[in-house]
Enzyme design. Structure first.
Site, PDB file in Angstrom:
ATOM      1  N   CYS A   2     -15.734  15.035 -12.277  1.00 33.73           N
ATOM      2  CA  CYS A   2     -16.192  16.002 -13.281  1.00 33.73           C
ATOM      3  C   CYS A   2     -16.790  17.245 -12.604  1.00 33.73           C
ATOM      4  O   CYS A   2     -17.306  17.172 -11.499  1.00 33.73           O
ATOM      5  CB  CYS A   2     -17.272  15.370 -14.142  1.00 33.73           C
ATOM      6  SG  CYS A   2     -16.731  13.867 -14.929  1.00 33.73           S
ATOM      7  N   ARG A  27     -11.274  20.150  -8.730  1.00 29.55           N
ATOM      8  CA  ARG A  27     -11.803  18.782  -8.685  1.00 29.55           C
ATOM      9  C   ARG A  27     -10.990  17.834  -9.559  1.00 29.55           C
ATOM     10  O   ARG A  27     -11.129  16.619  -9.458  1.00 29.55           O
ATOM     11  CB  ARG A  27     -13.267  18.767  -9.157  1.00 29.55           C
ATOM     12  CG  ARG A  27     -14.179  19.607  -8.301  1.00 29.55           C
ATOM     13  CD  ARG A  27     -15.507  19.838  -9.000  1.00 29.55           C
ATOM     14  NE  ARG A  27     -16.314  18.640  -9.058  1.00 29.55           N
ATOM     15  CZ  ARG A  27     -17.190  18.270  -8.144  1.00 29.55           C
ATOM     16  NH1 ARG A  27     -17.376  19.030  -7.088  1.00 29.55           N
ATOM     17  NH2 ARG A  27     -17.896  17.165  -8.269  1.00 29.55           N
ATOM     18  N   TRP A  74     -13.445  14.170 -15.826  1.00 29.17           N
ATOM     19  CA  TRP A  74     -12.476  13.263 -15.181  1.00 29.17           C
ATOM     20  C   TRP A  74     -12.868  11.891 -15.707  1.00 29.17           C
ATOM     21  O   TRP A  74     -13.870  11.318 -15.306  1.00 29.17           O
ATOM     22  CB  TRP A  74     -12.639  13.389 -13.663  1.00 29.17           C
ATOM     23  CG  TRP A  74     -11.866  12.427 -12.820  1.00 29.17           C
ATOM     24  CD1 TRP A  74     -12.221  11.157 -12.476  1.00 29.17           C
ATOM     25  CD2 TRP A  74     -10.623  12.672 -12.155  1.00 29.17           C
ATOM     26  NE1 TRP A  74     -11.277  10.605 -11.651  1.00 29.17           N
ATOM     27  CE2 TRP A  74     -10.290  11.500 -11.436  1.00 29.17           C
ATOM     28  CE3 TRP A  74      -9.756  13.765 -12.100  1.00 29.17           C
ATOM     29  CZ2 TRP A  74      -9.131  11.403 -10.664  1.00 29.17           C
ATOM     30  CZ3 TRP A  74      -8.613  13.656 -11.329  1.00 29.17           C
ATOM     31  CH2 TRP A  74      -8.310  12.486 -10.631  1.00 29.17           C
ATOM     32  N   ASN A 100     -21.779  13.879 -14.474  1.00 31.73           N
ATOM     33  CA  ASN A 100     -20.751  13.460 -13.518  1.00 31.73           C
ATOM     34  C   ASN A 100     -21.244  12.157 -12.909  1.00 31.73           C
ATOM     35  O   ASN A 100     -22.407  12.064 -12.533  1.00 31.73           O
ATOM     36  CB  ASN A 100     -20.585  14.544 -12.440  1.00 31.73           C
ATOM     37  CG  ASN A 100     -19.648  14.124 -11.327  1.00 31.73           C
ATOM     38  OD1 ASN A 100     -18.858  13.200 -11.487  1.00 31.73           O
ATOM     39  ND2 ASN A 100     -19.725  14.813 -10.204  1.00 31.73           N
ATOM     40  N   GLY A 101     -20.368  11.133 -12.806  1.00 34.33           N
ATOM     41  CA  GLY A 101     -20.783   9.863 -12.223  1.00 34.33           C
ATOM     42  C   GLY A 101     -20.764   8.752 -13.262  1.00 34.33           C
ATOM     43  O   GLY A 101     -20.091   8.876 -14.291  1.00 34.33           O
ATOM     44  N   GLU A 484      -1.516   2.304   9.483  1.00 33.67           N
ATOM     45  CA  GLU A 484      -2.089   3.484   8.832  1.00 33.67           C
ATOM     46  C   GLU A 484      -2.592   4.491   9.883  1.00 33.67           C
ATOM     47  O   GLU A 484      -2.388   5.705   9.741  1.00 33.67           O
ATOM     48  CB  GLU A 484      -3.220   3.049   7.882  1.00 33.67           C
ATOM     49  CG  GLU A 484      -3.990   4.148   7.206  1.00 33.67           C
ATOM     50  CD  GLU A 484      -3.161   5.087   6.323  1.00 33.67           C
ATOM     51  OE1 GLU A 484      -1.985   4.803   6.065  1.00 33.67           O
ATOM     52  OE2 GLU A 484      -3.700   6.137   5.940  1.00 33.67           O
ATOM     53  N   LYS A 488      -1.194   8.268  10.153  1.00 37.42           N
ATOM     54  CA  LYS A 488      -2.083   9.434  10.043  1.00 37.42           C
ATOM     55  C   LYS A 488      -1.869  10.352  11.232  1.00 37.42           C
ATOM     56  O   LYS A 488      -1.757  11.556  11.085  1.00 37.42           O
ATOM     57  CB  LYS A 488      -3.527   8.928  10.017  1.00 37.42           C
ATOM     58  CG  LYS A 488      -4.457   9.589   9.125  1.00 37.42           C
ATOM     59  CD  LYS A 488      -4.414   9.259   7.663  1.00 37.42           C
ATOM     60  CE  LYS A 488      -3.096   9.285   6.982  1.00 37.42           C
ATOM     61  NZ  LYS A 488      -3.059   8.774   5.660  1.00 37.42           N
ATOM     62  N   GLU A 491       1.670  12.114  11.109  1.00 37.87           N
ATOM     63  CA  GLU A 491       1.934  13.097  10.051  1.00 37.87           C
ATOM     64  C   GLU A 491       1.173  14.407  10.232  1.00 37.87           C
ATOM     65  O   GLU A 491       1.664  15.455   9.828  1.00 37.87           O
ATOM     66  CB  GLU A 491       1.719  12.510   8.647  1.00 37.87           C
ATOM     67  CG  GLU A 491       0.300  12.246   8.230  1.00 37.87           C
ATOM     68  CD  GLU A 491       0.207  11.736   6.779  1.00 37.87           C
ATOM     69  OE1 GLU A 491      -0.693  10.949   6.509  1.00 37.87           O
ATOM     70  OE2 GLU A 491       1.024  12.131   5.932  1.00 37.87           O
ATOM     71  N   HIS A 507       6.648  -9.013  22.471  1.00 39.27           N
ATOM     72  CA  HIS A 507       8.068  -9.186  22.127  1.00 39.27           C
ATOM     73  C   HIS A 507       8.830  -7.866  22.192  1.00 39.27           C
ATOM     74  O   HIS A 507       9.921  -7.766  21.642  1.00 39.27           O
ATOM     75  CB  HIS A 507       8.194  -9.811  20.741  1.00 39.27           C
ATOM     76  CG  HIS A 507       7.595 -11.183  20.664  1.00 39.27           C
ATOM     77  ND1 HIS A 507       8.158 -12.278  21.275  1.00 39.27           N
ATOM     78  CD2 HIS A 507       6.441 -11.616  20.100  1.00 39.27           C
ATOM     79  CE1 HIS A 507       7.393 -13.338  21.064  1.00 39.27           C
ATOM     80  NE2 HIS A 507       6.343 -12.962  20.359  1.00 39.27           N
ATOM     81  N   LYS A 606       2.445  16.561  -1.012  1.00 38.80           N
ATOM     82  CA  LYS A 606       1.392  15.637  -1.439  1.00 38.80           C
ATOM     83  C   LYS A 606       1.957  14.544  -2.330  1.00 38.80           C
ATOM     84  O   LYS A 606       1.579  13.389  -2.246  1.00 38.80           O
ATOM     85  CB  LYS A 606       0.295  16.417  -2.170  1.00 38.80           C
ATOM     86  CG  LYS A 606      -0.895  15.570  -2.591  1.00 38.80           C
ATOM     87  CD  LYS A 606      -1.649  15.045  -1.390  1.00 38.80           C
ATOM     88  CE  LYS A 606      -2.701  14.027  -1.743  1.00 38.80           C
ATOM     89  NZ  LYS A 606      -3.093  13.199  -0.592  1.00 38.80           N
TER      90      LYS A 606
HETATM   91  O1  M6R Z   1       0.875   9.162  -4.379  1.00 36.74           O
HETATM   92  P1  M6R Z   1       1.314   7.941  -3.636  1.00 36.74           P
HETATM   93  O2  M6R Z   1       0.176   7.075  -3.230  1.00 36.74           O
HETATM   94  O3  M6R Z   1       2.347   7.159  -4.381  1.00 36.74           O
HETATM   95  O4  M6R Z   1       1.996   8.514  -2.324  1.00 36.74           O
HETATM   96  C1  M6R Z   1       2.651   7.664  -1.444  1.00 36.74           C
HETATM   97  C2  M6R Z   1       2.899   8.337  -0.110  1.00 36.74           C
HETATM   98  O5  M6R Z   1       3.752   9.440  -0.274  1.00 36.74           O
HETATM   99  C3  M6R Z   1       1.593   8.804   0.548  1.00 36.74           C
HETATM  100  O6  M6R Z   1       0.689   7.732   0.659  1.00 36.74           O
HETATM  101  C4  M6R Z   1       1.835   9.386   1.942  1.00 36.74           C
HETATM  102  O7  M6R Z   1       2.300   8.404   2.801  1.00 36.74           O
HETATM  103  C5  M6R Z   1       0.535  10.003   2.453  1.00 36.74           C
HETATM  104  N1  M6R Z   1       0.638  11.431   2.461  1.00 36.74           N
HETATM  105  C6  M6R Z   1       0.168   9.592   3.812  1.00 36.74           C
HETATM  106  O8  M6R Z   1      -1.024  10.158   4.248  1.00 36.74           O
END
Ligand code: M6R
Length: 611
Positions: A2, A27, A74, A100-101, A484, A488, A491, A507, A606
């Site tokens: 919010c 936000r 939100w 908010n919260g 993960e 990170k 990417e 292996h 995104k």
């Molecule tokens: O919106 P989503 O969680 O479905 O997105 C899935 C992936 O595209 C997303 O997690 C992507 O791997 C991230 N940008 C990684 O940091």
């Protein structure tokens, strides 16, 4: 999350409020509203959806005044519709509140007020605040004192702005968790969720601390602590431009979002976890004990970071449910002829709720009769609309392409779901209570990592930034974190990185190890700790550079590793929420060192809405 704005001064308040809400749009929100106090008393206008809907309504109303408040909502408690949009009023319509919260104890408060004759008009937790203040004013207490007494009754995390139309000219703002800032102007004062809306009026800002509240009128602002003692704090001069203000002074959204994780995780469990009764409450999840008894297997569908959350979820749910859990990529699921029937529960995990591959998999599952639930961060997104139930992660909008706070809140949601399943299965109360206690400690532990390890990780990033490859290792719940961490790094820094289960290294990937390969390993105290240590010795024997994320004070690891990153201890199912934080910071600072576009990495979007 919010957005809040309150104004008292000499300007026409409606453009101030609408302009401020526009600055808070980033936000995320699903409805908006304003309250203006003028010769007609308190006038409230609200609208579902975008601010343009509110503006259209205001065009018809011709509202004026120089004192009021505005809000973008939100949704957490109650549907995202006009009725639940803020501001909320008491029975008289004079006391007006934006928030908010989450007010965690709103239910008993609401029941008490209803018994006393108060009529509630919304499904929100916020409305109790207006009625609590009203109750005291009815008893003869002045508005400001009524607010003071009311604040002492509230539990949870909240930022509140409150006005009373019958005592115009005074705004009270209180902070217990979410941010709230006060801008000091000339003959005007303005309160908001962050500094972005204030910069057009002043650069002199007071940041409220938790437990504090401010009383503002046109000339003065006084700040008090939770014991009602005066707080003297000189304002800070803010030199940020508008873009910096949106990032709250952080260099990138990604870094801001990494730092928001304590709040985001807390907002995901707050109001859902009740330690005294050891119960979990999900208001949007239609999954009863009878439904659960019919479920014979669970399939998780997701992509990217959300898929990694699904892999952690598999550990947690399998242990709680004792039924098979499969985790699929959205892009693979529907093309592999999956075995689905009415006894299958499918969990779509998607931050955006719009990822085409995940949605296609969920559609296929639904077509074949599966029960469908979604773990999602965006209210009303496509994935939520097709589901039988939803667990929202209250992370707030994630703007950096690299997912951080969405991931840790997905892990939080999975953990709550595992506790819920234990409850449905009638499992031991003490295990659930202990789990809830540990969950509640997690935000503090993330803060601890950020406070004590960030600079050290930045130095490590400089040391290793020129490496061409990285290997990430983990076992058990930390294997998905190895994946993960590698994702990170690649990417946002474009460095090649692989995540591997530590036990699998021998292996194949062991052939890669030499003095040029940094190996980031997670070796906290879990039942496979000794096995991980053996795997790390295999790396060391081949001169690999070992960077180990371990428990604080682990001397065995300190002797073995080139560099250690210490994190606080917690129970095994919650450890991934902590162990992922150093990997996020490492990726961020390496990318920064290499001069990459951290928030908008090349070739990535995104939300991937194409197959
Ligand atoms: O919106 P989503 O969680 O479905 O997105 C899935 C992936 O595209 C997303 O997690 C992507 O791997 C991230 N940008 C990684 O940091």
């Amino acid at each position: 999350m919010c957005g809040i704005i309150g104004y008292v001064g000499t300007r026409d308040v409606v453009p101030v409020l609408i302009g401020g809400l526009k600055k808070l749009e980033y936000r995320g929100y699903d409805s908006a509203g304003i309250a203006v106090v003028n010769g007609n008393g308190v006038e409230v206008v609200r609208a579902e959806g975008k601010l343009s809907n509110l503006e259209a309504k205001l065009d018809d109303r011709k509202l004026h005044g120089s004192f009021g408040m505005g809000h973008t909502r939100w949704a957490t408690h109650g549907k995202p519709n006009e009725n639940n949009a803020h501001p909320h009023r008491d029975c008289t319509g004079q006391v007006v509140v934006i928030h908010n919260g989450i007010i965690e104890n709103f239910l008993p408060l609401k029941q008490r007020l209803q018994k006393a004759g108060h009529e509630f008009k919304t499904e929100t937790d916020t409305e109790v605040v207006a009625h609590l203040i009203e109750e005291r004013i009815k008893g003869g207490t002045k508005f400001v004192d009524a607010v003071r007494q009311t604040l002492k009754e509230l539990e949870g995390h909240f930022a509140l702005v409150m006005i009373d139309g019958s005592e115009p000219g005074t705004i009270v703002a209180a902070k217990q968790g979410p941010p709230l800032v006060v801008g000091l102007g000339e003959n005007e004062n303005i309160i908001a969720s962050d500094v972005a809306p204030l910069l057009a009026y002043t650069r002199n800002i007071i940041y409220l601390e938790d437990g504090e509240y401010a009383i503002a009128d046109q000339q003065n602002v006084r700040v008090f602590d939770k014991n009602d003692n005066d707080v003297t704090r000189p304002p800070k001069k803010i030199l940020w431009d508008a873009v910096m203000a949106e990032k709250e002074g952080y260099r990138h959204y990604m870094l801001k979002e990494i730092h928001e994780q304590p709040r985001a995780v807390r907002d995901t469990f707050n109001g859902r976890m009740f330690e005294e009764s050891a119960q979990i409450y999900f208001n949007d999840l239609q999954l009863t004990a009878d439904d659960w008894a019919k479920i014979k297997k669970v399939q998780v569908i997701a992509c990217g970071t959300s898929w990694h959350a699904g892999l952690v979820g598999k550990f947690l749910l399998e242990d709680a449910a004792r039924i098979p859990i499969e985790v699929d990529y959205g892009s693979e699921y529907r093309y592999r002829n999956p075995i689905i029937d009415g006894s299958t529960l499918v969990i779509g995990v998607t931050q955006s709720g719009e990822t085409a591959d995940t949605i296609a998999g969920m559609q296929e599952a639904k077509r074949q009769g599966a029960k469908l639930i979604t773990i999602c961060n965006v209210i009303g997104a496509a994935a939520t609309r097709m589901s039988d139930g939803v667990i929202y992660t209250n992370a707030g909008p994630e703007i950096g392409v690299a997912s951080t706070k969405a991931f840790t809140t997905q892990l939080t949601a999975f953990y709550l779901l595992s506790l819920y399943i234990r409850e449905l299965r009638g499992e031991d109360v003490s295990v659930r209570k202990q789990g809830m206690h540990e969950m509640r400690m997690i935000p503090h532990r993330i803060e601890h990592i950020l406070k004590h390890q960030e600079q050290h990780i930045e130095r490590l990033a400089h040391k290793y930034a020129n490496s061409t490859d990285f290997l990430f290792l983990g076992r058990g719940v930390h294997y998905p974190i190895a994946l993960e961490g590698a994702l990170k790094l690649k990417e946002i820094s474009y460095i090649h990185a692989e995540g591997y289960p530590a036990g699998e290294m021998k292996h194949g990937p062991i052939a890669l190890i030499d003095e040029n390969l940094p190996v980031v390993a997670i070796a906290t105290k879990t039942p496979v700790y000794d096995k991980v240590v053996s795997n790390l010795q295999e790396v060391k024997a081949r001169d690999g550079k070992l960077i180990v994320i371990c428990d604080e004070g682990d001397e065995e690891i300190a002797k073995l590793a080139d560099d250690v990153i210490e994190i606080p201890h917690t129970i095994e199912p919650l450890q991934p929420i902590l162990s992922v934080v150093p990997t996020q910071l490492l990726a961020y600072y390496i990318a920064l060192r290499l001069g990459k576009d951290v928030d908008q990495p090349r070739n990535l979007a995104k939300s991937v809405t194409v197959e």
